[in-house]
Design an enzyme around this catalytic site. Structure first.
Site, mmCIF file in Angstrom:
data_model
loop_
_atom_site.group_PDB
_atom_site.id
_atom_site.type_symbol
_atom_site.label_atom_id
_atom_site.label_comp_id
_atom_site.label_asym_id
_atom_site.label_seq_id
_atom_site.Cartn_x
_atom_site.Cartn_y
_atom_site.Cartn_z
ATOM 1 N N ASP A 37 -6.183 -56.374 -10.267
ATOM 2 C CA ASP A 37 -6.546 -57.121 -9.035
ATOM 3 C C ASP A 37 -7.731 -58.322 -9.682
ATOM 4 O O ASP A 37 -8.188 -57.871 -10.630
ATOM 5 C CB ASP A 37 -7.400 -56.474 -7.925
ATOM 6 C CG ASP A 37 -7.268 -57.214 -6.522
ATOM 7 O OD1 ASP A 37 -7.902 -58.178 -6.494
ATOM 8 O OD2 ASP A 37 -6.568 -56.527 -5.829
ATOM 9 N N ASN A 87 2.456 -57.279 -5.732
ATOM 10 C CA ASN A 87 1.938 -57.383 -4.255
ATOM 11 C C ASN A 87 0.729 -58.399 -3.923
ATOM 12 O O ASN A 87 0.768 -58.670 -2.688
ATOM 13 C CB ASN A 87 1.600 -55.714 -3.983
ATOM 14 C CG ASN A 87 0.774 -55.767 -2.664
ATOM 15 O OD1 ASN A 87 1.184 -55.524 -1.770
ATOM 16 N ND2 ASN A 87 -0.823 -55.658 -2.900
ATOM 17 N N TYR A 152 2.777 -70.713 2.521
ATOM 18 C CA TYR A 152 3.090 -69.380 2.412
ATOM 19 C C TYR A 152 4.654 -69.033 2.622
ATOM 20 O O TYR A 152 5.232 -68.179 1.810
ATOM 21 C CB TYR A 152 2.398 -68.611 3.493
ATOM 22 C CG TYR A 152 2.416 -67.046 3.697
ATOM 23 C CD1 TYR A 152 1.583 -66.396 2.788
ATOM 24 C CD2 TYR A 152 3.217 -66.354 4.400
ATOM 25 C CE1 TYR A 152 1.587 -65.059 2.778
ATOM 26 C CE2 TYR A 152 3.112 -64.978 4.580
ATOM 27 C CZ TYR A 152 2.273 -64.458 3.565
ATOM 28 O OH TYR A 152 2.326 -63.017 3.483
ATOM 29 N N LYS A 156 7.316 -67.119 -0.197
ATOM 30 C CA LYS A 156 7.819 -66.008 0.298
ATOM 31 C C LYS A 156 9.338 -66.033 0.125
ATOM 32 O O LYS A 156 10.047 -64.996 -0.184
ATOM 33 C CB LYS A 156 7.425 -65.432 1.502
ATOM 34 C CG LYS A 156 5.807 -65.043 1.302
ATOM 35 C CD LYS A 156 5.365 -64.015 0.351
ATOM 36 C CE LYS A 156 3.924 -63.582 0.366
ATOM 37 N NZ LYS A 156 3.797 -62.279 -0.655
ATOM 38 N N THR A 187 -4.171 -55.109 7.356
ATOM 39 C CA THR A 187 -5.051 -55.067 6.164
ATOM 40 C C THR A 187 -6.060 -56.316 6.407
ATOM 41 O O THR A 187 -5.974 -56.943 7.317
ATOM 42 C CB THR A 187 -4.072 -55.447 4.848
ATOM 43 O OG1 THR A 187 -3.713 -56.627 5.244
ATOM 44 C CG2 THR A 187 -2.994 -54.525 4.768
ATOM 45 N N THR A 196 -9.128 -62.564 14.852
ATOM 46 C CA THR A 196 -10.334 -62.071 15.663
ATOM 47 C C THR A 196 -10.196 -62.876 17.040
ATOM 48 O O THR A 196 -10.935 -62.387 17.812
ATOM 49 C CB THR A 196 -11.644 -62.496 14.874
ATOM 50 O OG1 THR A 196 -11.381 -63.831 14.659
ATOM 51 C CG2 THR A 196 -11.995 -61.649 13.833
HETATM 52 P P1 NAD Z 1 -4.975 -58.428 1.412
HETATM 53 O O1 NAD Z 1 -5.412 -59.451 1.361
HETATM 54 O O2 NAD Z 1 -5.759 -57.152 1.960
HETATM 55 O O3 NAD Z 1 -4.910 -57.764 -0.118
HETATM 56 C C1 NAD Z 1 -4.062 -58.809 -1.114
HETATM 57 C C2 NAD Z 1 -4.651 -58.463 -2.328
HETATM 58 O O4 NAD Z 1 -4.251 -59.437 -3.422
HETATM 59 C C3 NAD Z 1 -6.428 -58.351 -2.794
HETATM 60 O O5 NAD Z 1 -6.687 -57.080 -3.122
HETATM 61 C C4 NAD Z 1 -6.664 -59.555 -3.313
HETATM 62 O O6 NAD Z 1 -7.839 -59.517 -4.155
HETATM 63 C C5 NAD Z 1 -5.410 -59.582 -4.207
HETATM 64 N N1 NAD Z 1 -5.297 -61.071 -4.825
HETATM 65 C C6 NAD Z 1 -5.367 -62.331 -4.300
HETATM 66 N N2 NAD Z 1 -5.161 -63.291 -5.228
HETATM 67 C C7 NAD Z 1 -5.053 -62.571 -6.397
HETATM 68 C C8 NAD Z 1 -4.775 -63.042 -7.621
HETATM 69 N N3 NAD Z 1 -4.570 -64.287 -7.853
HETATM 70 N N4 NAD Z 1 -4.600 -62.006 -8.861
HETATM 71 C C9 NAD Z 1 -4.612 -60.957 -8.308
HETATM 72 N N5 NAD Z 1 -4.870 -60.357 -7.222
HETATM 73 C C10 NAD Z 1 -5.022 -61.238 -6.157
HETATM 74 O O7 NAD Z 1 -3.403 -58.393 1.982
HETATM 75 P P2 NAD Z 1 -2.230 -57.511 2.207
HETATM 76 O O8 NAD Z 1 -1.743 -57.304 3.516
HETATM 77 O O9 NAD Z 1 -2.544 -55.878 1.539
HETATM 78 O O10 NAD Z 1 -1.127 -58.071 1.550
HETATM 79 C C11 NAD Z 1 -0.474 -57.528 0.260
HETATM 80 C C12 NAD Z 1 1.060 -58.257 0.354
HETATM 81 O O11 NAD Z 1 1.611 -58.131 1.436
HETATM 82 C C13 NAD Z 1 0.784 -59.725 -0.069
HETATM 83 O O12 NAD Z 1 1.587 -60.230 -1.000
HETATM 84 C C14 NAD Z 1 1.050 -60.419 1.432
HETATM 85 O O13 NAD Z 1 1.457 -61.761 1.322
HETATM 86 C C15 NAD Z 1 2.081 -59.392 1.952
HETATM 87 N N6 NAD Z 1 2.424 -59.599 3.332
HETATM 88 C C16 NAD Z 1 1.206 -59.018 4.150
HETATM 89 C C17 NAD Z 1 1.359 -58.842 5.552
HETATM 90 C C18 NAD Z 1 0.081 -58.581 6.569
HETATM 91 O O14 NAD Z 1 0.413 -58.549 7.679
HETATM 92 N N7 NAD Z 1 -0.963 -58.063 5.977
HETATM 93 C C19 NAD Z 1 2.490 -59.242 6.064
HETATM 94 C C20 NAD Z 1 3.628 -59.749 5.282
HETATM 95 C C21 NAD Z 1 3.464 -59.698 3.829
#
Ligand code: NAD
Length: 249
Positions: A37, A87, A152, A156, A187, A196
């Site tokens: 990360d 991820n 986005y 995706k 998350t 919010t």
């Molecule tokens: P999150 O924001 O909590 O976590 C994302 C993580 O990615 C963070 O730890 C961040 O530091 C890391 N990150 C960002 N840019 C980076 C980079 N350049 N290099 C390395 N790490 C990097 O969000 P999440 O919900 O845990 O997201 C995880 C995955 O799930 C993402 O790909 C997101 O698009 C996808 N997703 C999330 C949701 C949702 O509702 N939370 C829905 C659909 C898809």
């Protein structure tokens, strides 16, 4: 025998959110995990919590040299890598009329180019390991459109396409590649910004047939299945986890 015994797994974006949940679940099932990360503090903290079976390595998924370093560290500590969970991701919204080229490129760079670089970097290690499995995290935004989500959504959709190409190319090496499409997951990604705003929260929940968001560990169970040998005949496939949102389209 635990479900991920013998697996060496790199999980990107694992310092928090879904990635951190996957890291915990993987170690509990016997995997050696590389928490990768850009966020150093939380990543190191999680690695300490997980003990000898996890290390943190700083990774910006947009940087090819960073990727080579992560693979080197993983091999040095645990041996050849046989699981990659792409991820890491960021989420920003703006109408096309307002989104800047700089923002568009940033989102594409992290969400789309990142998984591409990851799959490219890990291939030699997976060949050494005698095979492996890659799970690319898309989004239900990668299956359709979503208002104000141009960058986005484009990123995706690209993840879906590149996963299918990689599945076709890598099958000969015993490497499976599958894609996961989460809906709304609880998350920091959705806890910030518009989440919010109570009216946005209500509208989001109303659009989900199950009327709730998912907890990260619910996604971890699916990702763990895909990382394990239990999913041995699945490759190039799409796995939706969205509380029914896409059932009606
Ligand atoms: P999150 O924001 O909590 O976590 C994302 C993580 O990615 C963070 O730890 C961040 O530091 C890391 N990150 C960002 N840019 C980076 C980079 N350049 N290099 C390395 N790490 C990097 O969000 P999440 O919900 O845990 O997201 C995880 C995955 O799930 C993402 O790909 C997101 O698009 C996808 N997703 C999330 C949701 C949702 O509702 N939370 C829905 C659909 C898809």
């Amino acid at each position: 025998m635990a479900r991920l015994d013998g697996k060496v797994a790199i999980i990107t974006g694992a310092a928090r959110g879904q990635g951190a949940s996957h890291a915990r679940a993987f170690v509990a099932e016997g995997a050696k995990v590389i928490i990768a990360d850009v966020i150093t503090g939380a990543g190191e903290f999680l690695a300490a919590e997980l003990g000898d079976n996890a290390i943190f390595v700083k990774l910006d998924v947009t940087d090819r040299d960073n990727w080579n370093n992560v693979i080197e560290e993983a091999e040095h500590k645990f041996g050849p890598v046989n699981v990659l969970i792409n991820n890491a991701g960021i989420f920003r919204t703006a109408p096309i009329e307002e989104v800047t080229e700089e923002d568009y490129r940033l989102i594409i760079s992290i969400n789309q180019v990142g998984p591409f670089l990851g799959m490219k970097a890990v291939l030699p290690s997976m060949k050494k390991a005698g095979g492996g499995t890659i799970v690319n995290i898309s989004s239900i935004g990668g299956l359709g459109g979503s208002l104000n989500g141009v960058a986005y959504v484009a990123s995706k959709h690209a993840v879906r396409g590149m996963s299918k190409v990689a599945a076709l190319e890598f099958a000969q090496h015993g490497i499976r590649v599958n894609t996961v499409y989460p809906g709304a997951i609880n998350t920091p990604m959705i806890q910030q910004g518009s989440a919010t705003d109570q009216s946005v929260v209500e509208a989001t929940l109303a659009a989900i047939p199950m009327h709730r968001v998912a907890e990260p560990d619910e996604v971890s169970k699916l990702v763990l299945f895909l990382a394990s040998d239990e999913s041995s005949y699945s490759t190039g496939a799409d796995f939706v986890i969205d509380g029914g949102v896409t059932a009606s389209v």
